[in-house]
Design a protein around this motif. Structure first.
Motif, PDB file in Angstrom:
ATOM      1  N   LYS A 295      43.816  39.699  43.886  1.00 53.70           N
ATOM      2  CA  LYS A 295      44.141  40.526  42.729  1.00 53.70           C
ATOM      3  C   LYS A 295      44.010  42.012  43.004  1.00 53.70           C
ATOM      4  O   LYS A 295      44.673  42.821  42.372  1.00 53.70           O
ATOM      5  CB  LYS A 295      43.290  40.100  41.537  1.00 53.70           C
TER       6      LYS A 295
ATOM      7  N   TYR B 223      42.935  53.127  31.303  1.00 53.09           N
ATOM      8  CA  TYR B 223      42.391  51.798  31.014  1.00 53.09           C
ATOM      9  C   TYR B 223      42.608  50.881  32.207  1.00 53.09           C
ATOM     10  O   TYR B 223      41.699  50.192  32.665  1.00 53.09           O
ATOM     11  CB  TYR B 223      43.084  51.236  29.775  1.00 53.09           C
ATOM     12  N   ASN B 224      43.845  50.904  32.703  1.00 55.99           N
ATOM     13  CA  ASN B 224      44.196  50.028  33.812  1.00 55.99           C
ATOM     14  C   ASN B 224      43.354  50.323  35.046  1.00 55.99           C
ATOM     15  O   ASN B 224      42.848  49.408  35.705  1.00 55.99           O
ATOM     16  CB  ASN B 224      45.685  50.222  34.106  1.00 55.99           C
TER      17      ASN B 224
ATOM     18  N   VAL C 278      45.837  40.155  35.333  1.00 59.00           N
ATOM     19  CA  VAL C 278      46.048  40.426  36.760  1.00 59.00           C
ATOM     20  C   VAL C 278      44.876  41.180  37.373  1.00 59.00           C
ATOM     21  O   VAL C 278      44.754  41.252  38.586  1.00 59.00           O
ATOM     22  CB  VAL C 278      47.351  41.212  37.054  1.00 59.00           C
TER      23      VAL C 278
ATOM     24  N   ARG D 149      50.082  28.929  35.971  1.00 57.98           N
ATOM     25  CA  ARG D 149      49.501  27.976  36.914  1.00 57.98           C
ATOM     26  C   ARG D 149      50.592  27.072  37.478  1.00 57.98           C
ATOM     27  O   ARG D 149      51.308  26.439  36.718  1.00 57.98           O
ATOM     28  CB  ARG D 149      48.431  27.146  36.211  1.00 57.98           C
TER      29      ARG D 149
ATOM     30  N   TRP E 172      45.399  31.148  44.214  1.00 59.67           N
ATOM     31  CA  TRP E 172      44.656  30.422  43.189  1.00 59.67           C
ATOM     32  C   TRP E 172      43.267  30.018  43.641  1.00 59.67           C
ATOM     33  O   TRP E 172      42.429  29.678  42.818  1.00 59.67           O
ATOM     34  CB  TRP E 172      45.459  29.218  42.692  1.00 59.67           C
TER      35      TRP E 172
ATOM     36  N   LEU F 141      49.700  34.564  36.951  1.00 58.58           N
ATOM     37  CA  LEU F 141      49.813  34.567  35.493  1.00 58.58           C
ATOM     38  C   LEU F 141      50.231  33.210  34.950  1.00 58.58           C
ATOM     39  O   LEU F 141      50.137  32.959  33.759  1.00 58.58           O
ATOM     40  CB  LEU F 141      50.826  35.627  35.052  1.00 58.58           C
TER      41      LEU F 141
ATOM     42  N   PRO G  63      41.125  34.393  44.219  1.00 58.76           N
ATOM     43  CA  PRO G  63      41.740  35.456  43.418  1.00 58.76           C
ATOM     44  C   PRO G  63      41.127  36.832  43.665  1.00 58.76           C
ATOM     45  O   PRO G  63      41.810  37.837  43.507  1.00 58.76           O
ATOM     46  CB  PRO G  63      41.515  35.001  41.978  1.00 58.76           C
ATOM     47  N   VAL G  64      39.858  36.867  44.086  1.00 60.58           N
ATOM     48  CA  VAL G  64      39.211  38.172  44.249  1.00 60.58           C
ATOM     49  C   VAL G  64      39.931  39.008  45.299  1.00 60.58           C
ATOM     50  O   VAL G  64      40.240  40.180  45.088  1.00 60.58           O
ATOM     51  CB  VAL G  64      37.730  37.986  44.634  1.00 60.58           C
TER      52      VAL G  64
ATOM     53  N   ALA H 193      51.311  52.116  36.237  1.00 59.54           N
ATOM     54  CA  ALA H 193      50.101  51.305  36.087  1.00 59.54           C
ATOM     55  C   ALA H 193      49.966  50.323  37.239  1.00 59.54           C
ATOM     56  O   ALA H 193      48.857  50.047  37.714  1.00 59.54           O
ATOM     57  CB  ALA H 193      50.134  50.554  34.751  1.00 59.54           C
TER      58      ALA H 193
ATOM     59  N   ALA I 253      39.356  39.019  38.400  1.00 57.49           N
ATOM     60  CA  ALA I 253      39.293  38.159  39.576  1.00 57.49           C
ATOM     61  C   ALA I 253      38.114  37.199  39.511  1.00 57.49           C
ATOM     62  O   ALA I 253      38.101  36.199  40.203  1.00 57.49           O
ATOM     63  CB  ALA I 253      39.213  39.007  40.837  1.00 57.49           C
TER      64      ALA I 253
ATOM     65  N   GLN J 166      40.393  51.739  35.171  1.00 60.69           N
ATOM     66  CA  GLN J 166      38.985  51.369  34.974  1.00 60.69           C
ATOM     67  C   GLN J 166      38.787  49.864  35.043  1.00 60.69           C
ATOM     68  O   GLN J 166      37.767  49.392  35.527  1.00 60.69           O
ATOM     69  CB  GLN J 166      38.491  51.911  33.634  1.00 60.69           C
ATOM     70  N   LEU J 167      39.773  49.114  34.553  1.00 59.27           N
ATOM     71  CA  LEU J 167      39.701  47.653  34.676  1.00 59.27           C
ATOM     72  C   LEU J 167      39.600  47.267  36.145  1.00 59.27           C
ATOM     73  O   LEU J 167      38.975  46.277  36.496  1.00 59.27           O
ATOM     74  CB  LEU J 167      40.968  47.009  34.120  1.00 59.27           C
ATOM     75  N   ARG J 168      40.280  48.048  36.989  1.00 55.99           N
ATOM     76  CA  ARG J 168      40.286  47.759  38.418  1.00 55.99           C
ATOM     77  C   ARG J 168      39.050  48.299  39.103  1.00 55.99           C
ATOM     78  O   ARG J 168      38.938  48.233  40.331  1.00 55.99           O
ATOM     79  CB  ARG J 168      41.513  48.395  39.063  1.00 55.99           C
TER      80      ARG J 168
ATOM     81  N   MET K  26      34.662  49.034  33.685  1.00 54.34           N
ATOM     82  CA  MET K  26      35.444  48.089  32.908  1.00 54.34           C
ATOM     83  C   MET K  26      34.920  47.967  31.488  1.00 54.34           C
ATOM     84  O   MET K  26      35.689  47.969  30.526  1.00 54.34           O
ATOM     85  CB  MET K  26      35.401  46.737  33.598  1.00 54.34           C
TER      86      MET K  26
ATOM     87  N   VAL L  19      51.583  44.531  39.609  1.00 52.36           N
ATOM     88  CA  VAL L  19      52.544  43.689  38.902  1.00 52.36           C
ATOM     89  C   VAL L  19      53.217  44.464  37.781  1.00 52.36           C
ATOM     90  O   VAL L  19      52.569  45.210  37.044  1.00 52.36           O
ATOM     91  CB  VAL L  19      51.833  42.447  38.291  1.00 52.36           C
ATOM     92  N   LEU L  20      54.525  44.294  37.666  1.00 55.17           N
ATOM     93  CA  LEU L  20      55.259  44.745  36.480  1.00 55.17           C
ATOM     94  C   LEU L  20      56.018  43.525  35.968  1.00 55.17           C
ATOM     95  O   LEU L  20      57.058  43.174  36.499  1.00 55.17           O
ATOM     96  CB  LEU L  20      56.230  45.879  36.837  1.00 55.17           C
ATOM     97  N   PRO L  21      55.467  42.833  34.957  1.00 60.60           N
ATOM     98  CA  PRO L  21      56.084  41.573  34.558  1.00 60.60           C
ATOM     99  C   PRO L  21      57.356  41.795  33.766  1.00 60.60           C
ATOM    100  O   PRO L  21      57.704  42.912  33.401  1.00 60.60           O
ATOM    101  CB  PRO L  21      55.027  40.893  33.687  1.00 60.60           C
TER     102      PRO L  21
END
Lengths: 537, 254
Positions: free
Chosen positions: B76, B100-101, A379, B55, B69, B53, B72-73, B148, A382, B103-105, A300, B81-83
């Protein structure tokens, strides 16, 4: 939406006279302001703040200007000429670069309404005049009548002169923004504007540079010489007319009126063109796949750093921020140099600390540059740790660009300052300041996020209604950083170069602490941050 | 435990306006679910709250039995999601966006690269993979967005108006990929107001109107003997049939 109904009901172009158009547009503008504020406390506070600031500027400007009356008549006249010109120049450039001072209608949104260009101009003109900042400048300008009028003639001429000067400011500002609005929609145009803005900043510094290089004669003569030239500019004519108060003054305001009319006509032409010229779409070429990834940490953190560095390069706003920071600090270095009374270290350390502060300010709205795409991070995040990693990645990216830049600037400043060894202390101090700015910026980013407009908008630097919030965020980040860096910067500036050793660890500590705290707060505020940075622009 | 998504009393208001008024949404696992409703029914608000996304003001949301809520771990990593809209990182190329997406995950880079290449091929985006997303057309954006969202192999996929403004060729690609995805037992929830499409793709339908769920169940139960479009118009109450008013409209001028 009710406004559009108002407009469509008046279908025939003749159905609405100029006065009705003016009233309609002013109502529309006020309703837009009110609509933007509805149900959002932060924005309401921002708006109140902006109004208060405008009020202070208006009153203070008026009083200071009026006090000029106590000066000898010729000096008052010359200063008046210069002030009028500066206000007009401000009206041209400030809406192009500053944050949300002027939330005016985008003419492109009115294209489909059956309005004649004349109606449109009258309406847009009225809408531009409605708002705290235009009124503040009008009040300030009317201080000129008090300052310059020497008799009843001066007052009689002064009132139309001030109104014409105000009209000149509005028309010039609108004409320039409208003429540029087409260019601003294309990527190439935005890049050009970037250069233009930097060029403008350099331009404003030239008088200061000249003065600091040693004055050619005494300030009075310089003032007289400047005013002698500016006196023939439209704002100069207005100021001179008030001071003159006779037939020559009448002639001058007639000339000014003609100039305003011609500019309004030019504006109509620009508007007509802007309304029918489509957004220039840009067929983009492919980008090279970068090898950057192999030098960066994986996961990340590396992903965020790589993305941020790409944005700094490919995004015009990103590029502009860096360019401005570098150019401004270079100018600072030069313009401070001429001062004889200041001593060595301060002249090197001061500009470097300021440069670091300016570069660090970009971190004060870290999420703003992501804007509506931030959901992709939201999204995926977490845990608090994820948010912290994101912030760390952004900080690392800023540091990768800023630290070498600061080092180069330090060497440059130290060598030209005559003490090359000072480069080490200056670099360390600059890095420390940068760290503090990042730490403070992380906090401000999660507490006061705001939307950058998608295109470098001619009308505003923040989304409509967020001008005050943008101002508050910048102000908070500036003050916070400035206060926190005092303990490391001040001793070095006064010659205790060894103290610079503390700067880097101190900066690292503040950045680390700021990130940690900001991640804790930001994790809970993800939906709010997302909403704040993805407002329509 | 057969529900992929379940909400209880989900509630959201914006100022005086109640956007979602206490809904109990149910989506069975492995279903292809359509969330339909007129504009302003609260579909986007609902999906935003379910995906974390936005509350909620009240209520409970569970995905695969995990509270969105509170936990979340677990959630998620399970959702894609495709908003609404086409909100993507504009200044990345399509391929960079996927990397990028991923690696974020937390997916290792070589694995992300492999998956990205496959997705780009399936989505027919290979030629455009090194172009900036800012230069993509609507269909290409939806496809890269879906890619993504699929990259981390979620078990539930949420798509807000995935077919809006998409040309038929890209739409076909999207539906093929989604069909394959649900055939493997994963769940898709998408919002739409194109009834034909929902009727063709979905086996489960939830109908929303003015912040409420007015019907929910297997497609055949909801539409009965009618087409889904007729059933939908009955459910939300066709408002105004164009008979009264508008006497001036049309070429028969007086």
């Amino acid at each position: 939406m009710t406004q559009s109904i108002d407009m469509t009901t008046a279908t025939g172009a003749e159905a609405m006279g100029t006065r009705a158009t003016v009233a309609l547009f002013v109502r529309l503008k006020l309703r837009l302001i009110r609509g933007n504020l509805r149900g959002d406390l932060a924005k309401q506070l921002g708006f109140v703040f902006s109004c208060l600031a405008a009020g202070v500027v208006a009153v203070l400007g008026f009083v200071l200007f009026a006090v000029l009356r106590l000066a000898p008549a010729d000096i008052a006249r010359d200063v008046g000429i210069v002030v009028f010109t500066v206000v007009a120049i401000g009206w041209i450039f400030v809406p192009l670069m500053a944050f949300g001072l002027d939330e005016t209608l985008d003419p492109a949104r009115l294209t489909l309404f059956p309005l004649t260009t004349r109606q449109l101009v009258a309406g847009m003109f009225a809408a531009s005049a409605a708002g705290p900042w235009p009124i503040a400048s009008l009040v300030m300008l009317s201080g000129g009548v008090v300052a310059l009028a020497s008799g009843p003639g001066g007052v009689l001429i002064g009132l139309p002169a001030v109104l014409l000067q105000f009209a000149f400011c509005l028309v010039v500002s609108r004409a320039v923004t409208t003429a540029l609005s087409g260019a601003l929609r294309s990527r190439r145009g935005r890049d050009l504007l970037t250069v233009g803005v930097v060029f403008f900043i350099v331009l404003t510094q030239i008088p200061g540079l000249i003065i600091n290089r040693g004055l050619p004669g005494d300030p009075r003569e310089l003032l007289a010489a400047t005013a002698g030239v500016l006196r023939w500019s439209p704002p100069g004519l207005a100021a001179h007319a008030i001071a003159d108060g006779g037939l020559a003054g009448v002639a001058e305001i007639v000339v000014l009126a003609v100039v305003v009319a011609v500019l309004a006509w030019l504006w109509i032409v620009a508007l007509r063109r802007a309304l029918v010229t489509p957004d220039s779409s840009y067929q983009g070429g492919a980008v090279r796949r970068s090898r950057m990834g192999s030098f960066l940490p994986g996961g990340m953190l590396g992903a965020v750093v790589a993305k941020e560095l790409k944005y700094a390069r490919r995004e015009p706003r990103g590029r502009m921020n860096w360019l401005v920071a570098v150019v401004v600090s270079a100018i600072l270095m030069f313009s401070l140099r001429g001062r004889l009374d200041a001593d060595g270290p301060a002249l090197v350390i001061g500009p470097i600390a300021l440069a670091a502060l300016m570069m660090g300010m970009q971190a004060a709205n870290s999420f703003g540059i992501d804007g509506r795409s931030l959901w992709m991070n939201a999204v995926a995040f977490a845990t608090v740790r994820d948010v912290r990693t994101d912030l760390a990645g952004r900080h690392l990216a800023y540091a990768i660009v800023a630290l070498p830049l600061l080092a180069v600037l330090s060497v440059f400043a130290a060598v030209t300052g005559g003490d090359p060894w000072l480069a080490v202390a200056a670099t360390a101090t600059g890095w420390g300041v940068m760290g503090v700015a990042l730490g403070v910026g992380a906090m401000v980013s999660v507490l006061l996020p705001y939307t950058f407009p998608e295109r470098l908008n001619a009308f505003s630097g923040a989304a409509p209604g967020q001008g005050g919030q943008a101002f508050a965020a910048t102000f908070a980040a500036m003050t916070g950083t400035a206060v926190l860096v005092l303990p490391v910067v001040v001793p070095v500036m006064f010659g205790l170069s060894v103290w610079a050793v503390v700067a880097v660890p101190y900066g690292l500590a503040v950045a680390w602490g700021g990130r940690r705290l900001a991640a804790l707060i930001g994790y809970r505020r993800i939906p709010d941050i997302l909403a704040a940075v993805s407002r329509p622009t | 435990m057969t529900e992929a998504v379940r909400t209880r009393g989900l509630f959201k208001r914006f100022g005086q306006q109640v956007a979602v008024s206490g809904i109990d949404l149910v989506v069975p696992r492995g279903s292809f679910t359509g969330l339909v409703g007129p504009n302003g029914a609260g579909k986007t608000t609902t999906l935003s709250m379910i995906t974390g996304l936005l509350r909620p003001d009240g209520g409970l949301i569970e995905i695969d039995g995990h509270n969105v809520w509170a936990d979340p771990v677990s959630v998620k990593s399970r959702i894609g999601v495709l908003p609404e809209g086409l909100r993507l990182f504009e200044r990345l190329s399509g391929r960079e966006l996927l990397l990028y997406n991923g690696q974020l995950r937390g997916i290792p880079l070589d694995e992300v690269g492999r998956r990205a290449d496959e997705l780009l091929r399936v989505m027919d985006l290979v030629d455009a993979q090194d172009k900036l997303v800012v230069d993509y057309s609507t269909g290409m954006r939806k496809k890269i967005g879906l890619a993504a969202a699929l990259l981390h192999n979620p078990s539930v996929l949420f798509l807000d108006e995935p077919f809006e403004g998409v040309d038929p060729v890209s739409a076909n690609t999207l539906t093929e990929v989604l069909r394959r995805f649900t055939a493997s037992g994963s769940t898709v929830v998408f919002s739409s107001h194109v009834m034909d499409l929902v009727e063709r793709l979905c086996d489960w339908v939830s109908v929303m109107d003015r912040g409420r769920i007015v019907a929910q169940g297997p497609l055949d139960d909801v539409r009965g003997e009618r087409t889904l479009n007729e059933a939908f118009l009955d459910l939300v109450g066709a408002r105004g049939n164009g008979d009264e008013g508008l006497s001036w409209l049309g070429s028969a001028t007086a």
